[in-house]
Write an enzyme that holds these catalytic residues in place. Structure first.
Site, PDB file in Angstrom:
ATOM      1  CB  CYS A  63     -14.772 -15.491  13.532  1.00 57.70           C
ATOM      2  SG  CYS A  63     -13.667 -15.960  12.205  1.00 57.70           S
ATOM      3  CG  ASP A  64     -16.808 -11.011  18.509  1.00 56.79           C
ATOM      4  OD1 ASP A  64     -18.045 -11.212  18.547  1.00 56.79           O
ATOM      5  OD2 ASP A  64     -16.159 -10.513  19.449  1.00 56.79           O
TER       6      ASP A  64
END
Ligand SMILES: *Cc1c(COP(=O)(O)O)cnc(C)c1O
Length: 416
Positions: free
Chosen positions: A345-346
């Site tokens: 999710c980065d």
């Protein structure tokens, strides 16, 4: 497919050595059979063995020297085994875990501890538990540490790591390690009476595109040796030998060997001086690839895939390496440039490429990404839980041709 085991690709150093990768024929066949939803690491043992054999042969013909494999580049037991089969007997290790795996796997391996800054416990472990005798260093403090832990011992090998100027490498290594000329001279003089083997070593930087860097590095070593005025047993020219990427075609390996041979000849060393090198990337890049699946196509040229910078594709992130890619199905569509997003999710988990793939690529497709045997799977983390992967042996050609390696046609026929 029940015999395919899942494993975390993280920490291959802590894996059970009795597990061997499953033997399967070609990447396409394997993808058809397994429909893998997690990244699939492919190893081409024949390519690894042939690459090692060729490198050792060229280095031997150039300077009659020893090739040390830099284990950090890929410590996977299957890779180590394939290199050993290709003739590698010397291993450049940088930690007790790397030393342990090499010692456990190969009774006749020569292990060299070539990290210039080690903690005392690690030196003690290498010396006492694994009978390592060769250590590199670039400071008086490190020499004191090594002497304190090993005691005054007449079987010690000491290798002074020299600082190098910034050069034409994709990865500059000049900032972290290395003694200046004055420091190196003092270290050599102090180490000479303490060491059975005394050497100088350096690293010109990884993916070094200019063969002349080795000649320049050897010339620096020559100035240090002359200024110290002591006998030297080993000159170690380090790693850094490059491989091909889509936007980087390095000079032929023979030109690197020629540069090293010229540099060494100019030093007029005594005949018995040994020459070493420490290739990592050049031995293993072509022997490993990763198969990823497309999870979403967005905005025409962005692909969300199931591996990324926290996985095997760290070098595709900030260093922005472009890896060769291949869609694993028939497509007659023309190629176009894509960028990748990794599974975490980065938003830093982005690989700008460009990676060339057919215009009709879509969700669910598989892509093979090549030249990932070096600094690929070994850099994986378990961030966000995306650490599942499988390792399979394949026999087909790597995505970028490896000079001097030919797949036997019978093998490909068998695999088809
Ligand atoms: C990383 C490393 C190598 C291998 O470098 P490559 O660029 O992969 O060939 C060799 N020697 C030392 C000391 C290293 O740290």
């Amino acid at each position: 497919m029940a015999h395919i085991r899942f494993r975390s690709a993280v920490a291959p150093l802590r894996r059970n050595l009795s597990h061997r990768p499953v033997q399967l024929p070609t990447v396409d066949r394997m993808v058809a059979d397994l429909q893998p939803a997690e990244p699939m690491h492919c190893i081409r043992p024949q390519v690894l063995s042939a690459t090692a054999r060729r490198f050792i042969d060229l280095f031997d013909r150039a300077v009659g020297g020893d090739v040390l494999y830099a284990v950090k580049c890929n410590p996977d037991p299957a890779f180590l085994r394939a290199l050993y089969r290709g003739g590698v007997r010397h291993f450049d290790c940088a930690s007790p875990a790397e030393i342990r795996i090499v010692r456990q796997m190969f009774a006749d391996a020569h292990v060299h501890y070539m990290h210039p800054v080690k903690n005392r416990a690690a030196i003690a472990k290498a010396w006492n538990d694994f009978a390592v005798r060769d250590f590199s260093l670039d400071s008086q403090e490190e020499l004191d540490k090594i002497l304190a832990v090993t005691g005054a011992n007449d079987d010690l090998g000491l290798f002074i790591r020299l600082a190098m100027p910034k050069g034409a490498a994709a990865y500059d290594l000049s900032g972290k390690f290395g003694a200046t000329l004055e420091e190196a001279v003092a270290l050599l003089r102090r180490a000479r009476p303490l060491a059975r083997r005394l050497g100088v070593c350096f690293h010109v930087g990884s993916q070094m595109m200019d063969p002349a860097a080795y000649e320049a590095g050897i010339a620096i070593a020559g100035r240090v040796i002359a200024a110290a005025g002591v006998a030297i047993d080993v000159v170690d020219v380090g790693g850094g030998f490059p491989v091909a990427y889509p936007d980087m075609t390095p000079p032929d390996l023979q030109l690197y060997m020629d540069a090293i041979a010229r540099g060494i000849a100019a030093l007029n060393l005594p005949r018995e001086t040994r020459i070493w090198c420490e290739p990592g990337r050049a031995l293993v890049a072509a022997g490993g690839s990763v198969v990823v699946q497309v999870e979403r196509r967005r905005g025409g040229d962005e692909l969300f895939i199931n591996d990324g910078i926290y996985g095997s594709l760290s070098d595709a992130g900030v260093p922005a390496f472009r890896f060769p890619c291949r869609l694993i199905r028939r497509s007659d569509a023309p190629l176009m440039p894509f960028s990748f997003w990794g599974p975490t999710c980065d938003s830093a988990d982005r690989m700008k490429g460009p990676f060339l793939l057919p215009t009709d690529i879509r969700e669910g497709d598989w892509i093979e990404i090549g030249q990932l045997g070096a600094y690929g799977a070994t850099l994986r983390t378990e961030f966000n839980g995306f650490d599942q992967a499988r390792l399979v042996e394949v026999v087909d050609q790597p995505l970028l041709a490896t000079p001097g390696h030919r797949i036997l046609p019978q093998l490909l026929e068998m695999a088809a």
